[in-house]
Design an enzyme around this catalytic site. Structure first.
Site, PDB file in Angstrom:
ATOM      1  N   GLU A  17       1.070  -1.316  -0.251  1.00 56.00           N
ATOM      2  CA  GLU A  17       0.632   0.174   0.111  1.00 56.00           C
ATOM      3  C   GLU A  17       0.913   1.093   0.285  1.00 56.00           C
ATOM      4  O   GLU A  17       2.152   1.077   0.440  1.00 56.00           O
ATOM      5  CB  GLU A  17      -1.146  -0.090   1.108  1.00 56.00           C
ATOM      6  N   ARG A 109      -8.271   2.206  12.966  1.00 59.71           N
ATOM      7  CA  ARG A 109      -7.395   2.200  12.980  1.00 59.71           C
ATOM      8  C   ARG A 109      -7.216   3.038  11.494  1.00 59.71           C
ATOM      9  O   ARG A 109      -8.221   3.273  10.578  1.00 59.71           O
ATOM     10  CB  ARG A 109      -6.188   1.048  11.944  1.00 59.71           C
ATOM     11  N   ASN A 111      -5.931   4.551   7.679  1.00 57.52           N
ATOM     12  CA  ASN A 111      -5.557   3.700   6.341  1.00 57.52           C
ATOM     13  C   ASN A 111      -4.763   4.617   5.639  1.00 57.52           C
ATOM     14  O   ASN A 111      -3.491   5.040   5.634  1.00 57.52           O
ATOM     15  CB  ASN A 111      -6.935   3.151   5.645  1.00 57.52           C
ATOM     16  N   ASN A 160      -9.870   5.829   1.673  1.00 58.04           N
ATOM     17  CA  ASN A 160      -8.483   5.574   0.605  1.00 58.04           C
ATOM     18  C   ASN A 160      -8.374   6.418  -0.160  1.00 58.04           C
ATOM     19  O   ASN A 160      -7.555   7.481   0.593  1.00 58.04           O
ATOM     20  CB  ASN A 160      -9.258   4.900   0.375  1.00 58.04           C
ATOM     21  N   ASP A 214      -9.806   1.736  -4.835  1.00 56.09           N
ATOM     22  CA  ASP A 214      -8.903   2.361  -3.540  1.00 56.09           C
ATOM     23  C   ASP A 214      -7.918   3.502  -3.143  1.00 56.09           C
ATOM     24  O   ASP A 214      -8.204   4.388  -3.778  1.00 56.09           O
ATOM     25  CB  ASP A 214      -8.234   0.709  -3.917  1.00 56.09           C
TER      26      ASP A 214
END
Length: 303
Positions: A17, A109, A111, A160, A214
């Site tokens: 990521e 959490r 991201n 995202n 995403d």
């Protein structure tokens, strides 16, 4: 158009990521999110250096810090921390916490996060347990040096993709669970964003069901590139019309994020994931050349 998709050697990350191209070091930084891994692909050496952050579970993004070559802001759970790393060693250490968000929501959490063109932080949270695609407990924040996190948007599912187009005065944002890309009006001098509008809807592209957008980036002509977590594709889209200009097929399903890099900023780097035992080459980072497009380098975080 004949573009080429190639694997970056030894680039595996179980949940790759957050790709960020650093001009000064001619390196691509990215994370292995669920193992607190931070990685650096050195372009000239064609080699990936990998480290684990001592004592942490997650590393959801990595942002180089302005004027501090061995300091990085990394998302570790609820905290954005400063990590000391020389870019080569196999271990990196947290030196301090920059700020924390949603400390009372234990199951959430951080991201994806990025810096805007002025070096401000933008990023958000998501649920980290249960069916993450049907929960809206996250928030989107901005933060700048000397201040506190500022909530831009609440009831976010999975915070995202983020991208900025200074020329168009737009900030683009993806909440994966809504299957769409939003465009906000963006004031570069203040960092303020307003008037969100849906500019790309991924619900109807595939008859078998909605795609999950995403990570995202933008090119110098203002087109956006949207990674699809369950679609094996990066879509190049004109944000003014919502029209798909190009489908970039990647040889694995879970496409997590994209960033332009390379010496001429004309290579599209694509991170992927290997969640739920995907076949190879899931989790590999890819480079796409021959797109006849250029992007913008990552911006250091000002702290």
């Amino acid at each position: 158009m004949s573009f080429k998709v190639e694997a970056v050697p030894d680039s595996y990350a179980a949940l790759g990521e957050g790709p960020h191209w650093d001009v000064d070091r001619q390196s691509l930084y990215y994370v292995d999110l669920e193992s607190a891994g931070i990685n650096r692909y050195d372009f000239k050496q064609n080699k990936v250096y990998k480290a684990k952050i001592e004592g942490e579970i997650f590393a959801s993004f990595i942002l180089p810090v302005e004027n501090k070559p061995q300091e990085f802001a990394v998302g570790c759970g609820h905290r954005t921390v400063i990590v000391q790393w020389d870019g080569v060693s196999a271990v990196a250490k947290v030196t301090r916490t920059l700020f924390e968000v949603q400390p009372d929501l234990k199951e959430n959490r951080l991201n994806d996060a990025k810096t805007d063109p002025n070096g401000r932080f933008y990023g958000g949270t998501m649920a980290a347990s249960g069916d993450i695609f049907t929960q809206w407990k996250g928030e989107l924040y901005s933060w700048q040096a000397g201040g506190q996190p500022n909530a831009i948007r609440s009831k976010v599912g999975i915070s995202n993709g983020l991208a900025w187009d200074v020329k168009a005065k737009k900030f683009y944002f993806i909440d994966t669970n809504n299957h769409e890309v939003l465009a906000y009006d963006y004031n570069q001098s203040t960092g303020a964003v307003s008037n969100p509008k849906v500019i790309f809807d991924l619900r109807k592209i595939r008859p078998e069901g909605p795609l999950f957008p995403d990570g995202m980036t933008v090119d110098t002509e203002g087109n956006i590139y949207v990674a699809t977590f369950n679609g094996g594709t990066v879509f190049k889209v004109n944000p003014s019309t919502g029209k798909i200009l190009l489908e970039i097929k990647i040889p694995t399903t879970q496409i997590t994020s994209v960033a332009f890099g390379g010496p001429n900023l004309d290579i599209l780097y694509v991170t992927t994931a290997n969640k739920f035992d995907q076949p190879k080459p899931a989790g590999t980072t890819f480079q796409v050349t021959g797109l006849n497009a250029k992007g913008y380098a990552g911006v250091n975080l000002k702290i």
